[in-house]
Design an enzyme around this catalytic site. Structure first.
Site, PDB file in Angstrom:
ATOM      1  N   SER A 174       6.914  -1.552 -13.168  1.00  0.00           N
ATOM      2  CA  SER A 174       5.807  -1.769 -14.101  1.00  0.00           C
ATOM      3  C   SER A 174       4.618  -0.928 -13.644  1.00  0.00           C
ATOM      4  CB  SER A 174       5.424  -3.245 -14.130  1.00  0.00           C
ATOM      5  OG  SER A 174       4.833  -3.592 -12.895  1.00  0.00           O
ATOM      6  N   LYS A 175       3.554  -1.005 -14.430  1.00  0.00           N
ATOM      7  CA  LYS A 175       2.386  -0.155 -14.171  1.00  0.00           C
ATOM      8  C   LYS A 175       1.856  -0.280 -12.747  1.00  0.00           C
ATOM      9  CE  LYS A 175       0.391   0.385 -18.701  1.00  0.00           C
ATOM     10  NZ  LYS A 175      -0.306  -0.441 -19.656  1.00  0.00           N
ATOM     11  N   ARG A 176       1.961  -1.489 -12.189  1.00  0.00           N
ATOM     12  CA  ARG A 176       1.370  -1.634 -10.852  1.00  0.00           C
ATOM     13  C   ARG A 176       2.135  -0.819  -9.796  1.00  0.00           C
ATOM     14  NH1 ARG A 176       4.181  -5.533  -7.998  1.00  0.00           N
ATOM     15  NH2 ARG A 176       5.733  -6.505  -9.345  1.00  0.00           N
ATOM     16  N   HIS A 177       3.346  -0.346 -10.133  1.00  0.00           N
ATOM     17  CA  HIS A 177       4.084   0.513  -9.191  1.00  0.00           C
ATOM     18  C   HIS A 177       3.664   1.977  -9.296  1.00  0.00           C
ATOM     19  CE1 HIS A 177       7.063  -2.881  -9.658  1.00  0.00           C
ATOM     20  NE2 HIS A 177       6.955  -2.787  -8.354  1.00  0.00           N
ATOM     21  N   GLY A 178       2.861   2.311 -10.291  1.00  0.00           N
ATOM     22  CA  GLY A 178       2.465   3.719 -10.487  1.00  0.00           C
ATOM     23  C   GLY A 178       2.669   4.111 -11.931  1.00  0.00           C
TER      24      GLY A 178
END
Ligand code: GLU
Length: 468
Positions: free
Chosen positions: A238-242
């Site tokens: 998800s976005k929090r991974h990049g």
């Protein structure tokens, strides 16, 4: 054998993310490998969440990846007449029925089922009423109440679903719009799709879809559900991974071939091989080697693979993808201004095109800026003599070729009694501003006298002024 026809059916509710791209790549590669067809379909029936900007972003990402389609793009929003015809077919054959149960009634059924510990399900109130097209009615599919539906998944093996868990699901809402599972099946049947590879977040839909295929008398396609892509903490990516968007990777300086190579390997293998050209993937890709376990997205691995693809490319093929990065730095690389040679010197030392552009700037700037530490260490009194000698000899050199340059350096080494390393580093700082660069002979040869001599003079002056 029947021609293989695969599809990619994105919902245009955002950009193309890396997981979606991987699904597209699997289907595209399989179609290309089997000399089949690849169909693009835009699933835009959710009018509130679908946007033209997302459609454009998806096309842009597919174009950048070099994924081409043989049919489509079809738009579900333009196919409502077709769906209506198929709904009518099921109603006429008694395999679907109108239902006028109110929201309150459905809620009550749900509560009742849950109070006995059962799954909430429609209780069949309207199933046998034989209603004919009443106002505000939904259309429900008559699902078999008992037995099992088996998904024969080429990746996961057989997955068995109990029919009593599927209930009489709605295929057409009271406003006349068909539901998701229904339109997918009608599309896949009418587009003659016979191989469906998709994310396993859709696996719960598949038994319902299989029942619809059977009701419509159509042969089942081959199904394969691929595990989701995970982040490094093994949670769903998800976005929090990049960055999630495929084009964000283009903007970071990744090559489409590297992206394709990386995403394919994130869920498919061919022995231990990591590096694949696009042509090789088309040659060897198959469904049998799609893995059952989820791939973990690892930026460092992607960078390493990108470096290999940069290294393997011919310099001329890197000019166009590099150009936007050079433009951003204010350097216009028109063909002819030795860009191919510049690229060749940087290929072994660039993980991304952004790295390459940053490392290429020294070739093009008019006024070189010294890295402070590099200048302190190498542009000092001891470098004056070799730099002056080199400038004189290069100025007088008629044979400005690698072998001519080597002779000049030898002569400077002899006269100063210095090893090459002692001479090369000050020259490197003089020419590039830094202590790391491609080989010193290479850059002198490429830059040519007209750029090299003024830079040597500038360094000499810099040292002289520092001595005052
Ligand atoms: N439109 C769905 C999605 O974007 C794909 C459905 C399918 O592959 O059947 O997830």
């Amino acid at each position: 054998m029947e021609q293989i026809i695969t599809r990619f059916p994105p919902s245009p509710t955002g950009y193309l993310h890396v997981g979606g791209a991987r699904t597209a790549i699997f289907n595209w590669l399989y179609a290309r490998h089997m000399q089949g067809k690849f169909v693009l379909r835009i699933e835009d029936t959710d009018a509130e969440r679908s946007t033209q900007a997302s459609v454009d972003a998806i096309f842009e990402a597919l174009n950048w990846l070099g994924i081409d389609w043989d049919e489509g793009p079809y738009f579900q929003s333009q196919r409502f007449d077709i769906y209506r015809g198929y709904i009518q077919k099921l109603v006429d054959s008694g395999q679907a029925y109108y239902c006028t149960c109110s929201v309150e009634q459905i809620d009550a059924m749900r509560q009742k089922a849950m109070s006995t510990g059962a799954k909430p399900r429609y209780d069949g109130t309207c199933r046998d009423k034989g209603l004919t097209s009443p106002d505000n009615a939904v259309v429900r599919f008559k699902a078999p109440p008992t037995g099992t539906t088996v998904v024969e998944d080429v990746i996961k093996g057989n997955i068995v679903f109990q029919n009593d868990e599927l209930d009489d699901f709605v295929i057409c809402r009271s406003d006349g719009t068909p539901t998701y599972n229904f339109v997918v099946v009608v599309d896949d049947i009418t587009m003659h799709i016979n191989t469906i590879i998709r994310g396993d977040d859709h696996v719960m839909n598949t038994p319902k879809q299989i029942l619809l295929y059977k009701a419509l008398g159509s042969p089942l396609p081959t199904f394969g559900h691929v595990p989701m892509v995970l982040g490094n903490d093994r949670a769903r990516l998800s976005k929090r991974h990049g960055a999630m968007s495929v084009t964000a990777y283009r903007d970071m300086g990744f090559l489409p071939d590297a992206m394709i190579n990386y995403l394919v390997r994130l869920g498919w293998s061919h022995g231990d091989q990591e590096f694949f050209t696009r042509a090789e993937l088309i040659e060897v890709f198959d469904l049998a080697n799609i893995g059952r376990s989820a791939g973990v997205f690892d930026l460092e691995k992607l960078q390493a693979l990108n470096a290999e693809h940069i290294m393997a490319a011919s310099p001329g093929d890197l000019v166009a993808p590099l150009k936007p990065f050079m433009d951003k730095a204010g350097v216009d690389i028109e063909p002819g201004n030795y860009i191919d040679q510049v690229i060749e010197t940087l290929q072994p030392r660039s993980k991304t095109l952004a790295d390459m552009a940053a490392a290429a700037l020294f070739y093009y700037v008019d006024d070189i800026v010294y890295d402070e530490k590099a200048a302190q260490k190498f542009l000092k009194a001891a470098a004056l003599e070799p730099l002056r000698l080199l400038a004189d000899k290069l100025g007088a050199l008629a044979d400005y070729t690698p072998s001519g340059l080597e002779d000049v350096f030898k002569a400077v080494m002899d006269e100063t009694d210095l090893k090459l390393g002692k001479i090369a580093q000050p020259v490197r700082v003089a020419l590039t501003g830094r202590t790391a660069s491609p080989g010193i002979f290479e850059i002198i040869a490429i830059m040519g006298k007209d750029r090299v001599l003024p830079r040597l003079q500038k360094a000499i002056q810099f040292i002289e002024e520092g001595q005052d």
